[in-house]
Design an enzyme around this catalytic site. Sequence first.
Site, short mmCIF file in Angstrom:
data_model
loop_
_atom_site.label_atom_id
_atom_site.label_comp_id
_atom_site.label_asym_id
_atom_site.label_seq_id
_atom_site.Cartn_x
_atom_site.Cartn_y
_atom_site.Cartn_z
N ALA A 53 -3.56 7.51 -5.32
CA ALA A 53 -2.19 7.02 -5.42
C ALA A 53 -2.29 5.53 -5.70
O ALA A 53 -2.36 4.71 -4.78
CB ALA A 53 -1.44 7.30 -4.13
N GLY A 64 0.84 -1.21 0.00
CA GLY A 64 0.00 0.00 0.00
C GLY A 64 0.86 1.24 0.00
O GLY A 64 2.06 1.18 -0.28
N ASN A 65 0.28 2.38 0.28
CA ASN A 65 1.05 3.61 0.39
C ASN A 65 0.37 4.55 1.38
O ASN A 65 -0.70 4.23 1.91
CB ASN A 65 1.25 4.27 -0.98
CG ASN A 65 -0.08 4.64 -1.62
OD1 ASN A 65 -0.79 5.50 -1.13
ND2 ASN A 65 -0.42 3.95 -2.72
N HIS A 66 0.97 5.71 1.62
CA HIS A 66 0.51 6.59 2.70
C HIS A 66 -0.60 7.55 2.30
O HIS A 66 -0.93 8.44 3.07
CB HIS A 66 1.68 7.42 3.22
CG HIS A 66 2.74 6.60 3.89
ND1 HIS A 66 2.48 5.84 5.00
CD2 HIS A 66 4.05 6.40 3.59
CE1 HIS A 66 3.59 5.23 5.37
NE2 HIS A 66 4.56 5.54 4.53
N SER A 67 -1.17 7.41 1.12
CA SER A 67 -2.19 8.38 0.71
C SER A 67 -3.36 8.39 1.71
O SER A 67 -3.86 7.34 2.10
CB SER A 67 -2.71 8.02 -0.68
OG SER A 67 -3.84 8.78 -0.97
#
Length: 398
Positions: free
Chosen positions: A273, A206-209
């Site tokens: 994102a 995943g990512n921090h969006s």
Amino acid sequence: MLQQKKILVGITGSIAAYKSISLVRLLIKAGAEVRVVMTPAAREFASPLTLATLSKHPVLAGLAEGDNWTNHVELGRWADIMIMAPLSCNTMAKMAHGLCDNLLLAVYLSATCPVLVAPAMDEDMWHHPSTRHNLDRLRSYGHEVIPVGTGELASGLFGEGRMAEPEEIVAYLQHYFNRNKELSGRKALVTAGPTYEPIDPVRFIGNHSSGKMGIAIAEELLRRGAEVTLVLGPVNQSVPAGINTIRVQTAQQMFEACDSHFNETDIAVMAAAVADYTPVTPAKEKIKKGADEQLDLHLRRTTDILKSLGERKRKGQVLVGFALETKDARNYALGKLTSKNADLIVMNTLADEGAGFGTDTNKVTFFTAGGEEITFALKQKTEVAGDITDQITKLLYA
Ligand code: CTP
């Protein structure tokens, strides 16, 4: 905001009619003047006496009351807005086809004010092709449809078709009266948040969006009158009422949702994102630690949603992408403008303090397909959403 607004509430025969009692109470509390008209069937579901007491006016249902003919034209002209809540499948079909066999339909057909509808029905009825056609017809008459909720239905089944909650309807009405209508009649599609690509049943890439920027844009588009669909990755943010939110997890699900909505969209803003790579084969069971010091994950490219929409974009559709960069930001952003056939790229760089993931602020530069380059100061994301929507409106009406 609803102070002195004249609101005509039409109630039809549906179990959800019990919620109309709270709706009328909330509208009165918010300062609105309310008149209620019911279909004959609706009287079985909600008490006219209760509704008359709350609205402080007689509740009308028949084309004639005693010896008096009810002046449906007057009611339709009196109202600032008419809201059908709940709107049953039956009355929806009659509205779509101009039938007029009760007072509510006569008022509806004579109404000169805008009309909102809050449908309520079982999931299978909601998805039936005839319901889809009827809803499209109502939209083509300029009526707005307050999205249905998902949850337990009168049938005992769980699914889509619940009438929006009274609080959501009141919030929708407040938005309605508040917004500047320059995007009225336009449809917008927005993506927001991260995607989660499963590695195994308990892990993901995943990512921090945070989704905040995309949600702020969706809200601004709604405020200016657009009908907004938000495809939202896994985040904990709340989304304002009135936005049709499709919650997804993976890049593929986000792509499918966008793919199916893009044709009918005037404005598409890809603020999510999206993961560029996803595990080739997510493990069915949790991956256990092995003896090896290293673990290789095999990844494959996901579909580039923005690019795929850019390839099939029609004249008149406005497509907006984001570029979040850590270096060479300008070059990469300009590259994305052409490679993805976007009309506008909103660039931000993690090098700028207060810009990017998780914060409430952002600092952006716009690059348009027409060659414009506009740099803004650090602002609240809600204000950035206003700048982006201003630019979209310019491009749309250029
Ligand atoms: N995007 C998309 N689908 C993807 C990847 C990105 O729609 N699978 C969109 C994003 O929503 C954003 C734009 O493409 O609007 C740019 O995303 P970004 O991650 O900055 O660029 P990429 O094209 O993925 O290129 P790179 O990661 O190499 O910078």
